[in-house]
Scaffold this motif. Structure first.
Motif, PDB file in Angstrom:
ATOM      1  N   LEU A   1       0.824  -1.204   0.000  1.00 58.82           N
ATOM      2  CA  LEU A   1       0.000   0.000   0.000  1.00 58.82           C
ATOM      3  C   LEU A   1       0.860   1.257   0.000  1.00 58.82           C
ATOM      4  O   LEU A   1       0.477   2.285  -0.564  1.00 58.82           O
ATOM      5  CB  LEU A   1      -0.941  -0.009   1.201  1.00 58.82           C
ATOM      6  N   GLY A   2       2.021   1.175   0.644  1.00 56.46           N
ATOM      7  CA  GLY A   2       2.935   2.309   0.628  1.00 56.46           C
ATOM      8  C   GLY A   2       3.385   2.637  -0.780  1.00 56.46           C
ATOM      9  O   GLY A   2       3.475   3.817  -1.163  1.00 56.46           O
ATOM     10  N   LEU A   3       3.678   1.611  -1.566  1.00 53.13           N
ATOM     11  CA  LEU A   3       4.074   1.836  -2.958  1.00 53.13           C
ATOM     12  C   LEU A   3       2.914   2.404  -3.766  1.00 53.13           C
ATOM     13  O   LEU A   3       3.087   3.313  -4.585  1.00 53.13           O
ATOM     14  CB  LEU A   3       4.547   0.518  -3.578  1.00 53.13           C
ATOM     15  N   TYR A   4       1.725   1.871  -3.528  1.00 51.63           N
ATOM     16  CA  TYR A   4       0.529   2.356  -4.227  1.00 51.63           C
ATOM     17  C   TYR A   4       0.276   3.829  -3.913  1.00 51.63           C
ATOM     18  O   TYR A   4       0.019   4.640  -4.804  1.00 51.63           O
ATOM     19  CB  TYR A   4      -0.667   1.493  -3.811  1.00 51.63           C
ATOM     20  N   VAL A   5       0.371   4.182  -2.636  1.00 48.70           N
ATOM     21  CA  VAL A   5       0.106   5.553  -2.204  1.00 48.70           C
ATOM     22  C   VAL A   5       1.187   6.518  -2.705  1.00 48.70           C
ATOM     23  O   VAL A   5       0.900   7.640  -3.132  1.00 48.70           O
ATOM     24  CB  VAL A   5      -0.013   5.615  -0.671  1.00 48.70           C
ATOM     25  N   SER A   6       2.444   6.074  -2.663  1.00 46.26           N
ATOM     26  CA  SER A   6       3.538   6.972  -3.060  1.00 46.26           C
ATOM     27  C   SER A   6       3.446   7.368  -4.528  1.00 46.26           C
ATOM     28  O   SER A   6       3.919   8.448  -4.915  1.00 46.26           O
ATOM     29  CB  SER A   6       4.893   6.316  -2.772  1.00 46.26           C
ATOM     30  N   ASP A   7       2.823   6.531  -5.356  1.00 45.23           N
ATOM     31  CA  ASP A   7       2.622   6.882  -6.764  1.00 45.23           C
ATOM     32  C   ASP A   7       1.624   8.022  -6.937  1.00 45.23           C
ATOM     33  O   ASP A   7       1.573   8.647  -8.004  1.00 45.23           O
ATOM     34  CB  ASP A   7       2.107   5.665  -7.547  1.00 45.23           C
ATOM     35  N   ARG A   8       0.826   8.295  -5.890  1.00 44.20           N
ATOM     36  CA  ARG A   8      -0.267   9.261  -6.003  1.00 44.20           C
ATOM     37  C   ARG A   8      -0.100  10.480  -5.103  1.00 44.20           C
ATOM     38  O   ARG A   8      -0.871  11.441  -5.211  1.00 44.20           O
ATOM     39  CB  ARG A   8      -1.592   8.551  -5.659  1.00 44.20           C
ATOM     40  N   LEU A   9       0.882  10.449  -4.227  1.00 38.61           N
ATOM     41  CA  LEU A   9       1.033  11.509  -3.231  1.00 38.61           C
ATOM     42  C   LEU A   9       1.346  12.870  -3.838  1.00 38.61           C
ATOM     43  O   LEU A   9       0.999  13.905  -3.259  1.00 38.61           O
ATOM     44  CB  LEU A   9       2.126  11.142  -2.229  1.00 38.61           C
ATOM     45  N   ASN A  10       2.011  12.886  -4.976  1.00 39.49           N
ATOM     46  CA  ASN A  10       2.419  14.185  -5.540  1.00 39.49           C
ATOM     47  C   ASN A  10       1.221  15.077  -5.829  1.00 39.49           C
ATOM     48  O   ASN A  10       1.297  16.302  -5.700  1.00 39.49           O
ATOM     49  CB  ASN A  10       3.246  13.978  -6.812  1.00 39.49           C
ATOM     50  N   VAL A  11       0.083  14.472  -6.194  1.00 36.64           N
ATOM     51  CA  VAL A  11      -1.128  15.261  -6.464  1.00 36.64           C
ATOM     52  C   VAL A  11      -1.590  15.966  -5.203  1.00 36.64           C
ATOM     53  O   VAL A  11      -1.938  17.153  -5.211  1.00 36.64           O
ATOM     54  CB  VAL A  11      -2.247  14.355  -7.023  1.00 36.64           C
ATOM     55  N   LEU A  12      -1.583  15.248  -4.075  1.00 40.03           N
ATOM     56  CA  LEU A  12      -1.983  15.833  -2.797  1.00 40.03           C
ATOM     57  C   LEU A  12      -1.036  16.954  -2.387  1.00 40.03           C
ATOM     58  O   LEU A  12      -1.464  18.033  -1.957  1.00 40.03           O
ATOM     59  CB  LEU A  12      -2.011  14.751  -1.717  1.00 40.03           C
ATOM     60  N   LEU A  13       0.262  16.711  -2.525  1.00 43.08           N
ATOM     61  CA  LEU A  13       1.246  17.694  -2.083  1.00 43.08           C
ATOM     62  C   LEU A  13       1.238  18.942  -2.969  1.00 43.08           C
ATOM     63  O   LEU A  13       1.484  20.056  -2.489  1.00 43.08           O
ATOM     64  CB  LEU A  13       2.639  17.064  -2.066  1.00 43.08           C
ATOM     65  N   GLU A  14       0.935  18.775  -4.248  1.00 40.14           N
ATOM     66  CA  GLU A  14       0.814  19.938  -5.121  1.00 40.14           C
ATOM     67  C   GLU A  14      -0.402  20.775  -4.746  1.00 40.14           C
ATOM     68  O   GLU A  14      -0.384  22.003  -4.841  1.00 40.14           O
ATOM     69  CB  GLU A  14       0.716  19.494  -6.580  1.00 40.14           C
ATOM     70  N   ARG A  15      -1.459  20.106  -4.298  1.00 39.98           N
ATOM     71  CA  ARG A  15      -2.684  20.813  -3.935  1.00 39.98           C
ATOM     72  C   ARG A  15      -2.528  21.575  -2.616  1.00 39.98           C
ATOM     73  O   ARG A  15      -3.200  22.570  -2.389  1.00 39.98           O
ATOM     74  CB  ARG A  15      -3.827  19.801  -3.831  1.00 39.98           C
ATOM     75  N   HIS A  16      -1.641  21.069  -1.744  1.00 42.71           N
ATOM     76  CA  HIS A  16      -1.429  21.682  -0.424  1.00 42.71           C
ATOM     77  C   HIS A  16       0.072  21.959  -0.257  1.00 42.71           C
ATOM     78  O   HIS A  16       0.796  21.134   0.315  1.00 42.71           O
ATOM     79  CB  HIS A  16      -1.934  20.767   0.689  1.00 42.71           C
ATOM     80  N   PRO A  17       0.569  23.093  -0.733  1.00 43.87           N
ATOM     81  CA  PRO A  17       2.016  23.382  -0.708  1.00 43.87           C
ATOM     82  C   PRO A  17       2.616  23.389   0.691  1.00 43.87           C
ATOM     83  O   PRO A  17       3.813  23.141   0.851  1.00 43.87           O
ATOM     84  CB  PRO A  17       2.104  24.771  -1.350  1.00 43.87           C
ATOM     85  N   GLY A  18       1.805  23.657   1.716  1.00 44.22           N
ATOM     86  CA  GLY A  18       2.340  23.697   3.076  1.00 44.22           C
ATOM     87  C   GLY A  18       2.281  22.379   3.802  1.00 44.22           C
ATOM     88  O   GLY A  18       2.660  22.292   4.976  1.00 44.22           O
ATOM     89  N   LEU A  19       1.839  21.329   3.120  1.00 41.43           N
ATOM     90  CA  LEU A  19       1.678  20.006   3.739  1.00 41.43           C
ATOM     91  C   LEU A  19       2.890  19.131   3.443  1.00 41.43           C
ATOM     92  O   LEU A  19       3.433  19.148   2.342  1.00 41.43           O
ATOM     93  CB  LEU A  19       0.417  19.333   3.192  1.00 41.43           C
ATOM     94  N   SER A  20       3.328  18.349   4.436  1.00 45.36           N
ATOM     95  CA  SER A  20       4.374  17.343   4.215  1.00 45.36           C
ATOM     96  C   SER A  20       3.927  16.029   4.846  1.00 45.36           C
ATOM     97  O   SER A  20       3.191  16.022   5.832  1.00 45.36           O
ATOM     98  CB  SER A  20       5.714  17.784   4.813  1.00 45.36           C
ATOM     99  N   VAL A  21       4.363  14.919   4.250  1.00 44.30           N
ATOM    100  CA  VAL A  21       3.981  13.583   4.718  1.00 44.30           C
ATOM    101  C   VAL A  21       5.235  12.774   4.982  1.00 44.30           C
ATOM    102  O   VAL A  21       6.104  12.653   4.113  1.00 44.30           O
ATOM    103  CB  VAL A  21       3.096  12.853   3.680  1.00 44.30           C
ATOM    104  N   GLU A  22       5.353  12.246   6.193  1.00 46.87           N
ATOM    105  CA  GLU A  22       6.429  11.314   6.545  1.00 46.87           C
ATOM    106  C   GLU A  22       5.831   9.914   6.532  1.00 46.87           C
ATOM    107  O   GLU A  22       5.018   9.564   7.366  1.00 46.87           O
ATOM    108  CB  GLU A  22       6.999  11.635   7.923  1.00 46.87           C
ATOM    109  N   MET A  23       6.238   9.114   5.547  1.00 48.93           N
ATOM    110  CA  MET A  23       5.646   7.802   5.323  1.00 48.93           C
ATOM    111  C   MET A  23       6.611   6.702   5.773  1.00 48.93           C
ATOM    112  O   MET A  23       7.777   6.684   5.379  1.00 48.93           O
ATOM    113  CB  MET A  23       5.306   7.637   3.838  1.00 48.93           C
ATOM    114  N   MET A  24       6.105   5.790   6.602  1.00 46.43           N
ATOM    115  CA  MET A  24       6.917   4.684   7.119  1.00 46.43           C
ATOM    116  C   MET A  24       6.239   3.363   6.773  1.00 46.43           C
ATOM    117  O   MET A  24       5.039   3.204   7.003  1.00 46.43           O
ATOM    118  CB  MET A  24       7.085   4.820   8.637  1.00 46.43           C
TER     119      MET A  24
END
Length: 301
Positions: free
Chosen positions: A102-125
């Motif tokens: 699921l981490g690999l699946y999500v990481s392929d899509r995270l850039n859309v979220l981060l572009e939408r929210h420039p002040g947001l950061s995600v630490e994924m483990m």
């Protein structure tokens, strides 16, 4: 009747499986929760929950109602956030843990979220077992299978889909199993979550079939299992996220398709729903939408 409040209450009862637990989370009495759900059922002219003296269970109509209820509640929340103007833009860091596929699946899509929210950061483990959310400061954790910790908020967001697979070269040397009892004697590569890697569960569409195995290779990371089975090490159960492309390309074979591995609920757990920061709610909504995009995870069917 406040239909939105009733829908929130119904969703919490469905998530916790208990009127009393839902009442505790919502700051209501158990009779008040029961009345809200009963009023909702009367309003909709359908039964949403089976009630016994010892347990609750969703009816088929209740199961069908959940995604629609979530959309209504989320739409109301979105309206509230939109009225706040700039406050609707999420900022800050969110710590997120989830299993490797699921981490690999999500990481392929995270850039859309981060572009939408420039002040947001995600630490994924990447983690295969449960974490100490409060002790480690983890905001959200994706878990597979039943969630036993009643102190955590739990929201089911989808279902796993997996295949029993093997490399063509391995199957050329061995008899290809067509039913669970034929797995005995095969080399098995096990993905072990929380120390459990000695049994596989399959489904024939109505019943579950349990198979005890004696694996010679056990790994607590699905990516390692994926590499080992591609190398011809034996049979393995792999998430469709990892296996689908290899099956389509012929690098792996979907073994025993009439008895697929049993599906597990995919849930997000978090310490508390009350006063959830916008940054955390934004990532939670992103996870829900990401899972819904994949038809093999969106439905229990």
């Amino acid at each position: 009747m406040d239909i939105v409040s009733a829908l929130r209450t119904f969703l919490r009862v469905a998530e916790t499986g208990s009127f009393s637990a839902a009442a505790n989370d919502l700051g209501l009495t158990q009779p008040a929760v029961s009345r809200q759900v009963s009023a909702l059922e009367e309003h909709l002219s359908t039964r949403l929950l089976h009630r016994t003296t010892n347990a609750l269970a969703l009816t088929a109509e209740g199961e069908h109602m959940i995604p629609m209820a979530l959309k209504v509640v989320e739409a109301v929340d979105a309206l509230s956030e939109a009225s706040c103007g700039e406050a609707a833009l999420a900022t800050g860091r969110v710590r997120l843990t989830l299993p490797a596929p699921l981490g690999l699946y999500v990481s392929d899509r995270l850039n859309v979220l981060l572009e939408r929210h420039p002040g947001l950061s995600v630490e994924m483990m990447f983690r295969e077992g449960p974490s100490d959310l409060v002790g480690e400061g983890i905001d959200l954790e994706v878990r597979l299978g039943p969630v036993s910790d009643s102190s955590l908020m739990c929201r089911r967001i989808g279902w796993t889909t997996a295949f029993l697979v093997a490399a063509p070269g391995y199957l050329e040397r061995r008899h290809t199993p067509t039913a669970p009892h034929e797995i005995s004697g095969h080399e098995c590569i096990c993905y072990s979550r929380a120390g459990d890697g000695r049994a596989w569960t399959f489904s024939d569409g109505s019943d579950e079939v349990f198979v005890r195995i004696a694996p010679r290779l056990v790994a607590n990371n699905a990516v390692a299992v994926h590499r080992a089975v591609l190398a011809g090490g034996g049979l393995a159960i792999l998430s469709h996220i990892l296996a689908s492309a290899d099956i389509e390309a012929g690098r792996l074979v979907n073994v025993m398709p009439d008895f697929p591995p049993a599906r597990l609920p995919i849930s997000v757990v978090y310490p508390s729903r009350r006063n959830m920061p916008l940054r955390v709610r934004t990532v939670l909504d992103f996870l829900v939408d990401a899972i819904r995009e994949d038809p093999l995870m969106a439905s229990a069917g």
